[in-house]
Design a protein around this motif. Structure first.
Motif, PDB file in Angstrom:
ATOM      1  N   PRO A 278       0.792  -1.239   0.000  1.00 51.96           N
ATOM      2  CA  PRO A 278       0.000   0.000   0.000  1.00 51.96           C
ATOM      3  C   PRO A 278       0.819   1.281   0.000  1.00 51.96           C
ATOM      4  O   PRO A 278       0.555   2.192  -0.804  1.00 51.96           O
ATOM      5  CB  PRO A 278      -0.840  -0.131   1.281  1.00 51.96           C
ATOM      6  N   ASP A 279       1.810   1.407   0.892  1.00 47.11           N
ATOM      7  CA  ASP A 279       2.507   2.688   1.002  1.00 47.11           C
ATOM      8  C   ASP A 279       3.239   3.045  -0.289  1.00 47.11           C
ATOM      9  O   ASP A 279       3.229   4.205  -0.711  1.00 47.11           O
ATOM     10  CB  ASP A 279       3.463   2.688   2.193  1.00 47.11           C
TER      11      ASP A 279
ATOM     12  N   ARG B 130       0.618   3.888  -3.168  1.00 47.59           N
ATOM     13  CA  ARG B 130      -0.010   5.191  -2.907  1.00 47.59           C
ATOM     14  C   ARG B 130       0.999   6.320  -3.133  1.00 47.59           C
ATOM     15  O   ARG B 130       0.651   7.387  -3.644  1.00 47.59           O
ATOM     16  CB  ARG B 130      -0.539   5.221  -1.477  1.00 47.59           C
TER      17      ARG B 130
ATOM     18  N   GLY C   9      -3.537  11.402  -7.911  1.00 51.19           N
ATOM     19  CA  GLY C   9      -4.201  10.927  -6.701  1.00 51.19           C
ATOM     20  C   GLY C   9      -5.694  11.147  -6.661  1.00 51.19           C
ATOM     21  O   GLY C   9      -6.416  10.402  -6.001  1.00 51.19           O
TER      22      GLY C   9
ATOM     23  N   THR D  33      -9.757   3.317  -6.301  1.00 53.40           N
ATOM     24  CA  THR D  33      -8.402   2.776  -6.368  1.00 53.40           C
ATOM     25  C   THR D  33      -8.356   1.484  -5.561  1.00 53.40           C
ATOM     26  O   THR D  33      -8.687   1.477  -4.369  1.00 53.40           O
ATOM     27  CB  THR D  33      -7.372   3.772  -5.800  1.00 53.40           C
TER      28      THR D  33
END
Length: 249
Positions: free
Chosen positions: A147-148, A151, A160, A166
């Motif tokens: 995830p990190d 993103r 974004g 997403t």
């Protein structure tokens, strides 16, 4: 097509080429050639030894990504602890294999960790996304990875706020090509597979997954993945704007 499912890495975001450029540059700084293929090969071999490798494979988190992921997502603390010894080993063994200075492994690992944080889009991406929006298409980002990092890439590109939804594999616990991930997107918008299209560069993940879910598939040939005859896409393109023809179907 009402619903467009879009891959991130090497579909919208330049990924493979950036890693190659950064590693090649770092190699030249310490007097070696071929650092990119050496690091890629060594990272993939060592990555398979990691205790969490089956999970990483399931969500599509790659060995090269493990060289620069922060692992700041809650629950990934063990990966964060594992990561720096892994990185140092990969660079040390790669440098020694190439006849380079193994003692500079940590230096290069840290340099790659920071210098790799680049997020260029392919040139046609803004026009492509604008055209989809102008036609009222709903946009879903379907991306594999932790995830990190995913993103970070997404917001680093400035995209974004572009997507209606997403889905990051590391957040939902399923990765492409699992057809359940694709069906999540269909269910979120209440559309059938015949109303959706998947656009991606990876035949074994993007195209296979879409076909398994009954979704039309567009393969984007970015020049570093071979075509896979087992997973034939409905359309093959080299520029995303070529896929806009499907807006009228």
């Amino acid at each position: 097509m009402r619903l467009w499912l879009l891959d991130l890495d090497d579909t919208l975001l330049v990924d493979h080429r950036v890693s190659a450029e950064v590693l090649s540059h770092l190699g030249r700084k310490v007097g070696v050639e071929g650092l990119f293929p050496a690091v890629k090969r060594k990272a993939e071999a060592v990555f398979r030894e990691a205790p969490f490798y089956p999970w990483a494979e399931r969500i599509g988190h790659s060995a090269l990504e493990a060289l620069w992921a922060r692992y700041s997502t809650p629950g990934l603390e063990a990966l964060a602890e594992w990561a720096w010894p892994f990185r140092e080993r990969v660079f040390r063994e790669s440098l020694l294999e190439l006849g380079g200075p193994g003692e500079r492994a940590r230096e290069l690992a840290e340099a790659f960790f920071w210098e790799r944080r680049r997020y260029p889009l392919f040139p046609e991406v803004p026009e492509f996304l604008e055209a989809l929006r102008a036609k009222g298409a709903r946009l879903v980002l379907l991306t594999n990875g932790v995830p990190d990092l995913q993103r970070e890439k997404l917001f680093g590109t400035g995209l974004g706020e572009v997507f209606d939804l997403t889905l990051v594999s590391g957040e939902v616990g399923l990765g492409k090509p699992d057809p359940r991930l694709f069906r999540m997107a269909l269910c979120a918008f209440g559309v059938g597979p015949e109303e959706a299209v998947m656009v991606g560069d990876n035949p074994e993940r993007d195209i296979k997954g879409a076909l398994s879910a009954g979704i039309r598939a567009v393969w984007v040939d970015r020049g570093h993945r071979p075509k896979d005859p087992w997973y034939p896409a409905h359309l093959e393109v080299q520029d995303l704007r070529e896929a806009l023809a499907l807006l009228e179907t």
